[in-house]
Motif scaffolding. Structure first.
Motif, short mmCIF file in Angstrom:
data_model
loop_
_atom_site.label_atom_id
_atom_site.label_comp_id
_atom_site.label_asym_id
_atom_site.label_seq_id
_atom_site.Cartn_x
_atom_site.Cartn_y
_atom_site.Cartn_z
N MET A 1 1.09 29.59 -64.14
CA MET A 1 1.28 28.75 -65.34
C MET A 1 2.25 29.82 -66.33
O MET A 1 2.68 30.47 -65.83
CB MET A 1 -0.28 28.63 -66.41
CG MET A 1 -0.48 27.86 -67.47
SD MET A 1 -1.35 26.97 -67.88
CE MET A 1 -1.23 27.50 -69.61
N ALA A 2 3.27 28.81 -67.15
CA ALA A 2 4.56 28.95 -67.41
C ALA A 2 3.41 29.77 -68.77
O ALA A 2 2.55 29.61 -68.74
CB ALA A 2 4.52 28.00 -67.95
N ASN A 3 4.17 30.87 -68.90
CA ASN A 3 4.58 31.94 -70.09
C ASN A 3 4.54 31.47 -71.65
O ASN A 3 5.92 31.39 -71.68
CB ASN A 3 5.50 33.18 -70.67
CG ASN A 3 4.86 34.32 -71.03
OD1 ASN A 3 4.02 34.75 -71.77
ND2 ASN A 3 5.30 35.15 -71.36
N ILE A 4 3.48 30.33 -72.35
CA ILE A 4 3.99 29.35 -73.24
C ILE A 4 4.03 30.58 -74.77
O ILE A 4 2.37 30.64 -75.60
CB ILE A 4 2.75 28.14 -73.32
CG1 ILE A 4 4.04 27.83 -72.26
CG2 ILE A 4 3.04 27.60 -74.27
CD1 ILE A 4 1.96 26.87 -71.63
N ARG A 5 4.52 30.51 -75.38
CA ARG A 5 4.44 30.85 -77.06
C ARG A 5 4.82 29.82 -78.15
O ARG A 5 5.28 30.79 -79.12
CB ARG A 5 5.46 32.49 -76.42
CG ARG A 5 5.19 32.98 -76.06
CD ARG A 5 6.28 34.53 -75.55
NE ARG A 5 6.08 35.61 -74.56
CZ ARG A 5 6.73 36.07 -74.52
NH1 ARG A 5 7.49 36.98 -75.15
NH2 ARG A 5 5.89 37.34 -73.39
N SER A 6 6.05 29.30 -77.72
CA SER A 6 5.57 28.37 -78.78
C SER A 6 5.35 27.61 -78.59
O SER A 6 5.05 26.37 -77.19
CB SER A 6 6.81 28.33 -79.52
OG SER A 6 7.82 27.58 -77.90
N TYR A 10 5.60 24.88 -74.79
CA TYR A 10 4.37 24.13 -74.13
C TYR A 10 4.86 22.70 -74.06
O TYR A 10 4.18 22.48 -73.13
CB TYR A 10 3.36 23.95 -75.28
CG TYR A 10 2.22 22.93 -74.88
CD1 TYR A 10 1.20 23.95 -73.97
CD2 TYR A 10 1.57 22.12 -75.42
CE1 TYR A 10 0.13 22.90 -73.62
CE2 TYR A 10 0.53 21.33 -75.12
CZ TYR A 10 -0.09 21.81 -73.65
OH TYR A 10 -1.13 21.46 -73.70
N LYS A 11 5.78 21.60 -75.35
CA LYS A 11 6.13 20.70 -74.48
C LYS A 11 6.93 20.55 -73.45
O LYS A 11 7.25 19.49 -72.84
CB LYS A 11 7.29 20.11 -75.98
CG LYS A 11 6.31 19.47 -77.39
CD LYS A 11 7.36 19.52 -78.17
CE LYS A 11 6.40 18.88 -79.75
NZ LYS A 11 7.28 18.66 -80.80
N GLU A 12 7.87 21.45 -72.84
CA GLU A 12 8.45 21.76 -71.46
C GLU A 12 7.41 21.88 -70.26
O GLU A 12 8.17 21.26 -69.95
CB GLU A 12 10.13 22.83 -72.07
CG GLU A 12 10.44 22.84 -70.27
CD GLU A 12 11.44 21.84 -70.93
OE1 GLU A 12 11.76 21.62 -69.82
OE2 GLU A 12 11.97 21.40 -71.83
#
Length: 57
Positions: A1-6, A10-12
């Motif tokens: 899973m993508a590294n989500i920091r903001s 998350y939207k992307e």
């Protein structure tokens, strides 16, 4: 899973994986009324807890 920091990350992530998410989603109306997942009240507590956690200002 993508590294989500903001939120923007998350939207992307959602934008990039929209079709996959829709493909794997389960509609609650498609489950039988006696499905264990529906009857498990633990989910209600988790959703409520997360809702209130994110509503704090």
């Amino acid at each position: 899973m993508a590294n989500i920091r903001s939120v923007e990350d998350y939207k992307e992530f959602l934008k990039e994986n929209r079709e996959l998410l829709h493909k794997n989603a389960v509609r609650i109306k498609d489950l039988s009324p006696d499905d264990d997942w529906i009857l498990d009240e633990e989910w209600d507590r988790i959703y409520e807890q997360e809702f209130f956690k994110h509503m704090k200002v």
